[in-house]
Design a protein around this motif. Structure first.
Motif, PDB file in Angstrom:
ATOM      1  N   ARG A 153     -51.744 -23.378 112.992  1.00 36.56           N
ATOM      2  CA  ARG A 153     -51.106 -23.783 111.739  1.00 36.56           C
ATOM      3  C   ARG A 153     -51.451 -25.230 111.384  1.00 36.56           C
ATOM      4  NH1 ARG A 153     -45.341 -21.492 110.652  1.00 36.56           N
ATOM      5  NH2 ARG A 153     -46.671 -19.800 111.300  1.00 36.56           N
ATOM      6  N   TYR A 154     -51.798 -25.447 110.138  1.00 34.39           N
ATOM      7  CA  TYR A 154     -52.116 -26.753 109.543  1.00 34.39           C
ATOM      8  C   TYR A 154     -53.376 -27.403 110.117  1.00 34.39           C
ATOM      9  CZ  TYR A 154     -47.351 -26.040 108.003  1.00 34.39           C
ATOM     10  OH  TYR A 154     -46.210 -25.490 107.471  1.00 34.39           O
ATOM     11  N   GLN A 155     -54.238 -26.616 110.718  1.00 34.51           N
ATOM     12  CA  GLN A 155     -55.508 -27.139 111.225  1.00 34.51           C
ATOM     13  C   GLN A 155     -56.645 -26.642 110.343  1.00 34.51           C
ATOM     14  OE1 GLN A 155     -55.764 -29.350 113.765  1.00 34.51           O
ATOM     15  NE2 GLN A 155     -53.534 -29.287 113.746  1.00 34.51           N
ATOM     16  N   ARG A 156     -57.602 -27.506 110.093  1.00 37.52           N
ATOM     17  CA  ARG A 156     -58.761 -27.137 109.282  1.00 37.52           C
ATOM     18  C   ARG A 156     -60.005 -27.656 109.959  1.00 37.52           C
ATOM     19  NH1 ARG A 156     -56.647 -29.739 103.827  1.00 37.52           N
ATOM     20  NH2 ARG A 156     -56.541 -31.406 105.302  1.00 37.52           N
ATOM     21  N   ILE A 199     -68.930 -22.983 110.660  1.00 41.91           N
ATOM     22  CA  ILE A 199     -67.869 -23.777 111.278  1.00 41.91           C
ATOM     23  C   ILE A 199     -68.391 -24.309 112.610  1.00 41.91           C
ATOM     24  CG2 ILE A 199     -65.535 -23.704 112.237  1.00 41.91           C
ATOM     25  CD1 ILE A 199     -64.982 -21.417 110.243  1.00 41.91           C
ATOM     26  N   PRO A 200     -68.331 -25.614 112.826  1.00 44.27           N
ATOM     27  CA  PRO A 200     -68.809 -26.178 114.097  1.00 44.27           C
ATOM     28  C   PRO A 200     -68.082 -25.554 115.287  1.00 44.27           C
ATOM     29  CG  PRO A 200     -68.357 -27.932 112.516  1.00 44.27           C
ATOM     30  CD  PRO A 200     -67.824 -26.652 111.927  1.00 44.27           C
ATOM     31  N   GLU A 201     -68.789 -25.407 116.373  1.00 44.58           N
ATOM     32  CA  GLU A 201     -68.227 -24.761 117.565  1.00 44.58           C
ATOM     33  C   GLU A 201     -66.933 -25.430 118.025  1.00 44.58           C
ATOM     34  OE1 GLU A 201     -69.575 -23.369 122.041  1.00 44.58           O
ATOM     35  OE2 GLU A 201     -71.076 -24.073 120.621  1.00 44.58           O
ATOM     36  N   GLU A 202     -66.859 -26.758 117.943  1.00 51.06           N
ATOM     37  CA  GLU A 202     -65.668 -27.462 118.418  1.00 51.06           C
ATOM     38  C   GLU A 202     -64.450 -27.199 117.531  1.00 51.06           C
ATOM     39  OE1 GLU A 202     -68.166 -30.397 116.003  1.00 51.06           O
ATOM     40  OE2 GLU A 202     -68.559 -28.957 117.598  1.00 51.06           O
ATOM     41  N   ASP A 203     -64.637 -26.710 116.311  1.00 53.03           N
ATOM     42  CA  ASP A 203     -63.516 -26.413 115.415  1.00 53.03           C
ATOM     43  C   ASP A 203     -63.075 -24.954 115.453  1.00 53.03           C
ATOM     44  OD1 ASP A 203     -63.553 -29.017 114.563  1.00 53.03           O
ATOM     45  OD2 ASP A 203     -64.479 -28.598 112.619  1.00 53.03           O
ATOM     46  N   CYS A 208     -58.676 -11.326 116.977  1.00 53.12           N
ATOM     47  CA  CYS A 208     -59.539 -11.891 115.950  1.00 53.12           C
ATOM     48  C   CYS A 208     -60.346 -13.035 116.561  1.00 53.12           C
ATOM     49  CB  CYS A 208     -58.717 -12.402 114.774  1.00 53.12           C
ATOM     50  SG  CYS A 208     -57.470 -13.631 115.213  1.00 53.12           S
ATOM     51  N   SER A 209     -61.458 -13.311 115.918  1.00 49.15           N
ATOM     52  CA  SER A 209     -62.294 -14.426 116.350  1.00 49.15           C
ATOM     53  C   SER A 209     -63.264 -14.762 115.234  1.00 49.15           C
ATOM     54  CB  SER A 209     -63.050 -14.072 117.631  1.00 49.15           C
ATOM     55  OG  SER A 209     -63.667 -15.248 118.152  1.00 49.15           O
ATOM     56  N   VAL A 210     -64.101 -15.741 115.476  1.00 48.93           N
ATOM     57  CA  VAL A 210     -65.112 -16.150 114.505  1.00 48.93           C
ATOM     58  C   VAL A 210     -66.410 -16.419 115.253  1.00 48.93           C
ATOM     59  CG1 VAL A 210     -64.417 -18.594 114.593  1.00 48.93           C
ATOM     60  CG2 VAL A 210     -65.630 -17.718 112.593  1.00 48.93           C
ATOM     61  N   ASP A 211     -67.514 -15.982 114.663  1.00 54.96           N
ATOM     62  CA  ASP A 211     -68.850 -16.236 115.199  1.00 54.96           C
ATOM     63  C   ASP A 211     -69.682 -16.876 114.098  1.00 54.96           C
ATOM     64  OD1 ASP A 211     -68.450 -14.902 117.720  1.00 54.96           O
ATOM     65  OD2 ASP A 211     -68.651 -13.001 116.649  1.00 54.96           O
TER      66      ASP A 211
END
Length: 80
Positions: free
Chosen positions: A28-31, A17-21, A60-63
Motif C-alpha cells: 500500500r502507498y508504494q510506487r 519496472i526495475p527489479e528492485e521495485d 500474483c507477480s510481475v515479470d
C-alpha cells in the motif's frame, strides 16, 4: 491430481519496472520510481488487487522481459 485452474497475464507496454521495485509495488502507498520523476497515482491500486487475490486463494507477480511488463494472476495459488 487436478488440472483445473486459471492463469491470467496482463501486459503493460509502458516502461519496465526495475527489479528492485517489483516487490514493493504490491504494498500500500508504494510506487515504482521508474517514471522519470512523474508522480501519478497513490500507490494503492496493486495493493487492493493483491488483497482481493489473496482472499480468493490466488497468487500474483510481475515479470519484465524484452521491454514489456507482464503482471500475472494464478488460481489456484498452488496448482496440483
Amino acid at each position: 491430481m487436478s488440472t483445473k485452474g486459471c492463469l491470467v497475464r496482463v501486459v503493460n507496454l509502458g516502461e519496465p519496472i526495475p527489479e528492485e521495485d517489483r516487490a514493493i509495488i504490491w504494498e500500500r502507498y508504494q510506487r515504482s520510481q521508474h517514471q522519470a520523476g512523474r508522480r501519478q497515482g497513490t500507490g494503492i491500486g496493486l495493493s487492493i488487487v493483491k488483497t482481493i487475490l489473496d482472499a480468493h486463494g490466488m497468487t500474483c507477480s510481475v515479470d519484465c522481459r524484452d521491454g514489456l511488463t507482464c503482471f500475472w494472476f494464478r488460481y489456484p495459488a498452488n496448482p496440483a
